[in-house]
Design an enzyme around this catalytic site. Structure first.
Site, mmCIF file in Angstrom:
data_model
loop_
_atom_site.group_PDB
_atom_site.id
_atom_site.type_symbol
_atom_site.label_atom_id
_atom_site.label_comp_id
_atom_site.label_asym_id
_atom_site.label_seq_id
_atom_site.Cartn_x
_atom_site.Cartn_y
_atom_site.Cartn_z
ATOM 1 N N HIS A 357 0.795 -1.238 0.000
ATOM 2 C CA HIS A 357 0.000 0.000 0.000
ATOM 3 C C HIS A 357 0.821 1.279 0.000
ATOM 4 C CE1 HIS A 357 -4.065 -1.681 0.768
ATOM 5 N NE2 HIS A 357 -3.347 -2.679 1.247
ATOM 6 N N LYS A 545 -8.219 13.956 5.095
ATOM 7 C CA LYS A 545 -7.362 12.764 5.082
ATOM 8 C C LYS A 545 -6.376 12.903 6.228
ATOM 9 C CE LYS A 545 -6.446 13.919 0.688
ATOM 10 N NZ LYS A 545 -6.714 12.738 -0.088
ATOM 11 N N ARG A 546 -5.587 11.853 6.496
ATOM 12 C CA ARG A 546 -4.571 11.982 7.532
ATOM 13 C C ARG A 546 -3.625 13.127 7.209
ATOM 14 N NH1 ARG A 546 -4.435 8.118 11.746
ATOM 15 N NH2 ARG A 546 -2.577 9.263 12.359
ATOM 16 N N LYS A 551 0.943 14.581 1.655
ATOM 17 C CA LYS A 551 -0.415 14.881 1.203
ATOM 18 C C LYS A 551 -0.611 16.382 0.981
ATOM 19 C CE LYS A 551 -2.375 10.847 3.622
ATOM 20 N NZ LYS A 551 -3.035 9.970 2.643
ATOM 21 N N THR A 653 -8.480 6.989 -1.729
ATOM 22 C CA THR A 653 -9.818 6.455 -1.959
ATOM 23 C C THR A 653 -10.877 7.531 -1.750
ATOM 24 O OG1 THR A 653 -9.572 5.532 0.269
ATOM 25 C CG2 THR A 653 -9.493 3.991 -1.569
ATOM 26 N N LYS A 657 -14.640 8.668 -3.665
ATOM 27 C CA LYS A 657 -15.899 8.985 -2.979
ATOM 28 C C LYS A 657 -16.423 10.350 -3.419
ATOM 29 C CE LYS A 657 -14.144 6.295 0.852
ATOM 30 N NZ LYS A 657 -13.295 6.335 2.051
#
Ligand code: OX2
Length: 806
Positions: A357, A545-546, A551, A653, A657
């Site tokens: 992952h 998100k985290r 990110k 992911t 969504k």
């Protein structure tokens, strides 16, 4: 489904309430009503919920250290096909289903994408009538609850069980097993064969707690089995002959209890790496050993030949946390079932498959050999032998190419490399999106790919559309039903036929109204939580998100700062009002991430209190982001921020969504954003930033200087200086930390390199939104092409190409 007969149900409900609480419905609170309803439902599903179908079918066991389930009530009612019926019946009894839904705990037994993916996969396996079960840990404490205190993240323990049990679980004490830690192993000769005798170990009991995983309208129920650690019960004593048995004193007994309890006590709050911590290693082996023993117990009930176990069983290891499945399966086959090494090894490879992952180096698990040797002596012996045989094979093939062999070895530099162990011990290795798999093959796992190319394959992630569209956006779901019928619910590719409405202004108008209503609902939540009023007509621009440097929430924040300056310079700037919404937890020990949280919160304070920009700009940081909150945010989003440094986000992911709920994505060509782009093209999303090959080149050959960019670019300099010049109050330390990461340490994640490009992309978003009709059309095209991202598609691929292949 004929599950619910109204009269019967009402009677059962009242009886159950009386039995559980000795009171009437009218007296009960929401928790009691919820518990009663769930108890009634559990009785009803009991006859279709089987522990195992091993007598007939091949079964998949999905091992994962995290499962982020979300609340179960509504999802279970939907999947049972009784959601509307139950809503009505309860209403007749003066009970509001929504109150019960909100009374349910949201079990946070995962950190983020990895755990949520596992939950979506369970939903899909059940819905596709695939006999596939999850194995995990029943953490007493899930991911910490996040509080914001003066803009700082403060972690509060997540006491989700509150010393009671979880309403959906059923404990199965008679199916417990013993997991052995520590001690010594002797190899003794018996009938001409060496036999391993494990002595003086510390036995820990693994008690299964089962949660039903209900398929969508197919009368099919699988199991998520979570193990809780405990000291062994008396009835295990006969088989604990060789264990350490000096727990006579009170103190020893207490220590032993602590040793056992601690294992399933708390989820590690880090979504990349906890290697090095002995408790984490204990958790990993506990899960693996309990799970595989459980599989053997079930298999042996109906099957005699253990040598054929690969015909009936697939074990999937989700990332490297359950990698010890490889040596544990070897151990059981050899030590308990008395197979020879070669046969056991062939079986192991046929049974096990592995998903990677992440390519982030720091997330690659490596365990110190001394630690494994002491904690798991027999497992270590087996790992050593796997390594020895593998190196011999590599020597034969590649001679003395020590560099190559060194990267492929299971044991090197005093560490066991868990990814290598997983690759060698399985028949399939997959990445989670196209680019990610390519990077695995060409860069990170290049040597393995060249050695055994047939093992490698891609399985682009997906999401359970039942939860993420049908449940969380019922109005949109209803509109889709009206337009194209209901068959998309079972086959999401049918959403494609929505495209025929792309120029139908009535449909587009309707789509906009739905988004508007969802935004209104979210605004209420924001006002309630953050005591701030939101302009419901502004663009809702969301990054949830985290919190991670890669990110790039920081880039988002710097852009907001940029917009703020632009607005102050030119109050008449032609721009659509925007509300930037963040939700993110930082790992408690991740200082930089915590600095970014503080920065965003202080920025929010400053901007939200500046009357000059009141109507144009708002910043919201929502506390304690998790599954339940995501279900409210995603349907209300206009702009989906997917802005990771290219190559770093394996898939993502939430991007899927958002797309499925009609948000427009602003993105780098990273992870599954690429596949989203493949579906809808440049016209329906906004791309920016470095390409993968550019990032890879910079990392290999250098050539990037953030300091140069900073000195030569007015816009960059302006926002970076603001981190340290007092423009944003109360970020003295945090601002300096971030400044240093950007300038002193040359901006590892290319925030400044992509910044101008990002500003342009954001302008484009603004301009696109100004033409509402066109925006709605883009939204519709996004929804219409999101069908491929249902996890049903992903699971079909796993089933056909990995699990059922032998
Ligand atoms: C995450 C990845 O970071 C994310 O990109 C991906 O979408 C998700 O897994 C599901 O595949 N821990 N979390 C992840 O990787 C690891 C390790």
């Amino acid at each position: 489904m004929t599950l619910i007969n109204k009269k019967e149900f009402k009677l059962e409900f009242r009886n159950q309430m009386d039995f559980l609480y000795k009171q009437t419905i009218e007296e009960a609170n929401s928790e009691q009503l919820l518990n009663t309803l769930v108890t009634v439902l559990k009785c009803k599903i009991d006859n279709i919920w089987k522990e195992s179908r091993l007598d007939k079918e091949k079964e998949v066991y999905y091992f994962c250290i995290e499962f982020l389930l979300g609340r179960q009530l509504e999802s279970n009612l939907l999947n049972l096909g009784v959601l509307e019926d139950i809503k009505l019946i309860l209403k007749e009894m003066d009970i509001n289903l929504e109150d019960l839904v909100n009374a349910e705990v949201d079990p946070a037994l995962g950190n983020g994408g990895l755990g949520r993916l596992a939950a979506c996969f369970l939903d899909s396996m059940a819905s596709l009538s695939i006999s596939g079960h999850g194995y995990g840990i029943r953490y007493e404490y899930g991911l910490f609850e996040q509080k914001l205190v003066n803009g700082h993240q403060v972690e509060v323990p997540d006491n989700w069980l509150k010393e009671e049990s979880y309403i959906w679980e059923t404990v199965r004490p008679n199916k417990a097993s013993i997991v052995k830690f520590g001690g010594q192993v002797d190899l003794v000769e018996k009938n001409g064969k060496l036999k391993a005798i494990h002595k003086n170990y510390i036995p820990v009991m693994a008690v299964p707690y089962d949660i039903p995983i209900i398929g969508y309208k197919n009368e099919y129920i699988n199991t998520l089995r979570l193990f809780k650690s405990d000291v062994p019960r008396k009835d295990f004593e006969p088989i604990l002959k060789e264990s350490k048995n000096s727990y006579g004193s009170y103190h020893d007994a207490l220590q032993y209890r602590y040793y056992a309890d601690e294992i399933s006590q708390v989820l590690y709050p880090n979504d990349s790496n906890d290697a090095g911590k002995i408790l984490r290693l204990k958790q990993e082996y506990f899960l693996v050993s309990a799970g595989i023993q459980d599989i053997f117990r079930k298999y042996k009930k109906n099957n005699r030949d253990i040598g054929k176990i690969y015909e009936k069983i697939s074990i999937h290891i989700n990332d490297t946390h359950p990698s010890l499945c490889v040596p544990e399966l070897m151990r059981l086959l050899m030590d308990e079932e008395e197979l020879g090494w070669d046969e056991a090894w062939e079986i192991t490879k046929r049974v096990i498959s592995y998903t990677n992952h992440t390519i982030m180096a720091e997330a690659m698990e490596r365990w110190n050999i001394q630690m494994i040797k002491e904690l798991l002596p027999r497992i270590y012996m087996i790992i050593e032998e796997i390594n020895k045989r593998y190196i011999r094979k590599l020597n034969n093939k590649y001679g003395n190419d020590f560099d190559k062999i060194g990267t492929m070895a299971v044991i090197s530099a005093d560490n066991v490399n868990m990814a290598n162990l997983s690759i060698i011990g399985s028949h399939s290795v997959n990445g989670v999106a196209k680019l990610h798999t390519e990077i695995l093959k060409k860069e990170v796992l290049k040597n393995f790919y060249e050695d055994e190319p047939f093992k490698f394959n891609n399985k682009t992630n997906g999401i359970a559309h039942r939860r993420w569209l049908m449940l969380s956006n019922p109005r949109l779901s209803k509109l889709i039903n009206e337009l194209i019928g209901e068959s998309w619910q079972k086959d999401t590719l049918e959403l494609k036929s929505l495209e025929k409405y792309q120029d139908d202004s009535r449909v587009l108008q309707e789509l906009e109204l739905i988004k508007q209503e969802n935004k209104r609902n979210l605004s209420k939540i924001i006002t309630q939580k953050n005591e701030i009023n939101i302009n419901e007509n502004s663009i809702f621009d969301v990054q949830i998100k985290r919190l991670h440097a890669y990110k790039r929430q920081l880039m988002n924040a710097l852009h907001i700062l940029h917009m703020y300056h632009e607005l102050l310079d030119n109050p008449n700037l032609n721009m659509e009002p925007r509300t930037f919404i963040f939700g993110a937890k930082a790992a408690p020990g991740y200082y930089f991430a915590k600095c970014v949280i503080k920065l965003i919160n202080e920025l929010a304070q400053k901007i939200n209190n500046d009357v000059r920009v009141k109507d144009k700009l708002r910043v919201v940081f929502l506390e304690n982001y998790g599954v339940s909150l995501a279900e409210k945010i995603i349907p209300a989003t206009n702009v989906s921020e997917q802005i990771s440094t290219t190559t770093k986000e394996a898939s993502g992911t939430s991007n899927m969504k958002f797309m499925m709920n009609g948000a427009i994505t602003i993105a780098t060509l990273d992870g599954a954003n690429i596949e989203i782009h493949d579906q809808i093209g440049d016209e329906n999303m906004v791309l920016f930033g470095l390409k993968a090959n550019q990032v890879l080149e910079y990392s290999k050959f250098g050539g990037y200087s953030s300091a140069d960019l900073y000195s030569n670019n007015f816009y960059i300099k302006r926002v970076v200086d603001d981190l340290v010049n007092g423009f944003i109050p109360n970020i003295l330390e945090e601002g300096r930390e971030i400044y240093n990461s950007l300038i002193t340490y040359n901006d590892e994640f290319f925030v400044l390199r992509d910044f101008e490009n990002y500003i342009e992309a954001q302008k484009k978003i603004n301009d696109l939104y100004m033409d509402k009709n066109h925006w709605n059309k883009m939204a519709l095209i996004n929804i219409a092409n999101s069908g491929i991202f249902s996890s049903d598609r992903t699971i079909k691929e796993y089933a056909n190409e990995i699990w059922y292949k032998r």
